[in-house]
Design an enzyme around this catalytic site. Structure first.
Site, short mmCIF file in Angstrom:
data_model
loop_
_atom_site.label_atom_id
_atom_site.label_comp_id
_atom_site.label_asym_id
_atom_site.label_seq_id
_atom_site.Cartn_x
_atom_site.Cartn_y
_atom_site.Cartn_z
N GLU A 143 -56.61 31.23 46.02
CA GLU A 143 -57.19 30.45 47.13
C GLU A 143 -57.04 28.95 46.86
O GLU A 143 -57.96 28.16 46.98
CB GLU A 143 -58.66 30.81 47.40
CG GLU A 143 -59.13 30.43 48.80
CD GLU A 143 -60.59 30.73 49.05
OE1 GLU A 143 -61.45 29.94 48.66
OE2 GLU A 143 -60.88 31.78 49.66
N ARG A 163 -74.98 23.26 50.09
CA ARG A 163 -75.76 22.18 49.49
C ARG A 163 -75.84 20.95 50.38
O ARG A 163 -76.90 20.35 50.52
CB ARG A 163 -75.12 21.74 48.17
CG ARG A 163 -75.56 22.55 46.99
CD ARG A 163 -74.82 22.11 45.74
NE ARG A 163 -75.04 23.08 44.70
CZ ARG A 163 -76.00 22.98 43.77
NH1 ARG A 163 -76.79 21.93 43.75
NH2 ARG A 163 -76.16 23.92 42.87
N HIS A 184 -80.08 33.42 51.73
CA HIS A 184 -79.54 33.10 50.39
C HIS A 184 -80.69 32.88 49.42
O HIS A 184 -81.70 32.28 49.78
CB HIS A 184 -78.67 31.84 50.50
CG HIS A 184 -77.79 31.61 49.32
ND1 HIS A 184 -78.27 31.07 48.13
CD2 HIS A 184 -76.48 31.86 49.11
CE1 HIS A 184 -77.27 31.00 47.26
NE2 HIS A 184 -76.17 31.46 47.83
N ASP A 207 -63.52 27.42 44.45
CA ASP A 207 -64.00 26.04 44.29
C ASP A 207 -65.43 25.93 43.77
O ASP A 207 -66.15 25.00 44.09
CB ASP A 207 -63.93 25.35 45.66
CG ASP A 207 -64.60 26.19 46.74
OD1 ASP A 207 -65.47 27.01 46.40
OD2 ASP A 207 -64.24 26.03 47.93
#
Ligand code: UD1
Ligand code: UDP
Length: 364
Positions: free
Chosen positions: A118, A207, A238, A96
């Site tokens: 997926e 996000r 990250h 995605d």
């Protein structure tokens, strides 16, 4: 021989597509061509290296603090010539991400069939995860073949009118990846740090969590580490600049919290396997926690992986500071509560998803 172009661009896609690339290369019955967009740079490079997969094309698109629209446009523009040149019989995408959406769309525009690995994950809320819930729905809408990891994912596709004869329930290829990474005799300085106390692994990057929700979660973890000095919290941070800034500001300088650069996937899986508790907003880490039998708190309001919650190994904790603190504390102090979540059945796959997908691809 059938030519299959696999397009991916981020760390999670690489971890979950490399086992399939290796399976296809091993069989030699179809011709896999790997194109990475480079949506991620070092994260992607590390993941490819862990599986010793080299890409046939690297579009090297990542920019610091890239925007969704800028990256989508760059992917579409750069993928066109690759599709023209390779003229594949099928394009395979995963999950995605922006890369997934753009690659599926670029193939669709050229009437090249798309297979979605997926497929069918849903929260039912376009704002969470953002923009991934849109990406996965849009990609399923234009995919010809859907490789659903679970029966629930298949049911989601059927409910949206996807033709059931073109859906295969395969398990998640992310579980296959563990067979390449887990080592009984694994040692590292990070593991030594965790072994000094009660080992907790934390990852954050979504996000929609940036700003207030992430601040709340970080404050909860900071208080927890202060109130429970026996904890050893390891957080590979990250590289998204907004994430780094928030995490270092909130958790830096505390003795029993170690902030590190992102870890290569072999190191990370081996640390996860030895954790007492996993705290994460990641998609893939939820599946890995379930496969490893390690209790995990999902630091989000919604998950597209409800199977793990139902199975009992994952707990949806949200992002409210007090709730996250209380749920963590309970799991760390109440042995019965922890035992009730460990080694629950893993609903995400048996480690043979790539073989099932390869079987289908051979016979399409
Ligand atoms: C993307 C995916 C998300 C996935 C996440 C995994 C989309 C819409 N979202 O998140 O589903 O969970 O990746 O990590 O595609 N950066 C580096 N080096 C890297 C990678 C990233 O410096 O190797 C920095 C860059 O400044 C980059 C930023 O992180 O601009 C954000 O990367 P990006 O791929 O755009 O992240 P997300 O869209 O948040
Ligand atoms: N991961 C890793 N190193 C790290 C953190 C995560 O290799 O320092 C792996 C993790 O095991 C999983 C994947 O990265 O396979 C998940 O990526 P991420 O959380 O970035 O994305 P998501 O799964 O949420 O899309």
């Amino acid at each position: 021989m059938k030519r299959i172009l696999l397009v991916f661009g981020t760390r999670p896609e690489a971890v979950k597509m490399c086992p399939l690339v290796l399976e296809l290369r091993r069989r030699g019955t179809v011709q896999p061509v790997v194109c990475v967009t480079g949506q991620h740079r070092q994260l992607l490079r590390d993941a490819l290296a862990a599986f010793q997969v080299e890409a046939d094309y690297d579009l090297a698109l990542m920019e610091q603090a890239q925007s969704l629209d800028g990256l989508t446009a760059a992917c579409l523009t750069a993928l066109g010539p690759v599709l023209e040149r390779e003229a594949p019989d099928l394009v395979l995408v995963h999950g995605d991400t922006t890369t997934t959406l753009a690659a599926a769309l670029a193939a669709f525009y050229r009437h090249i069939p798309v297979g979605h690995v997926e497929a069918g994950l849903r929260t039912g809320d376009l704002s969470a995860p953002f923009p991934e819930e849109f990406d996965r729905r849009a990609v399923d809408m234009l995919s010809r073949y859907a490789f659903a990891p679970t029966e629930e994912a298949r049911a989601n596709l059927l409910a949206e009118g996807f033709d059931g004869s073109r859906i295969w329930v395969t398990g998640n290829t992310g579980i296959d990846a563990l067979a390449y990474t887990l080592r009984k005799d694994y040692h590292s300085p990070a593991l030594d740090f965790l072994a000094e106390g009660v080992p907790v692994v934390l990852t954050l990057h979504r996000r929609e969590s940036l700003g207030q929700p992430m601040q709340e979660v970080l404050a909860a973890v900071r208080s927890l580490a202060a109130d429970m000095p026996e904890l050893r919290v390891l957080c590979p941070v990250h590289p998204n600049p907004q994430v780094r800034e928030a995490v270092y500001a909130a958790l830096g300088g505390q003795e029993n919290i170690r902030l590190t650069e992102p870890m290569d996937v072999t190191a990370f899986h081996n640390l996860l396997a030895r954790a007492r508790l996993i705290l994460t907003d990641s998609g893939g880490v939820q599946e890995e926690a379930a496969a490893l039998g390690v209790p995990a708190l999902v630091l989000r309001g919604k998950t597209e992986r409800p199977e793990g919650i139902k199975a009992g190994g994952l707990l949806l904790a949200g992002t409210d500071r007090e709730t996250v603190y209380a749920r963590c504390r309970r799991l760390l102090e109440d042995e019965a509560a922890w035992q009730a979540m460990r080694d629950r059945p893993n609903p995400f796959g048996d480690g043979h998803a790539s073989a099932r997908i390869a079987d289908v691809l051979e016979n399409l």
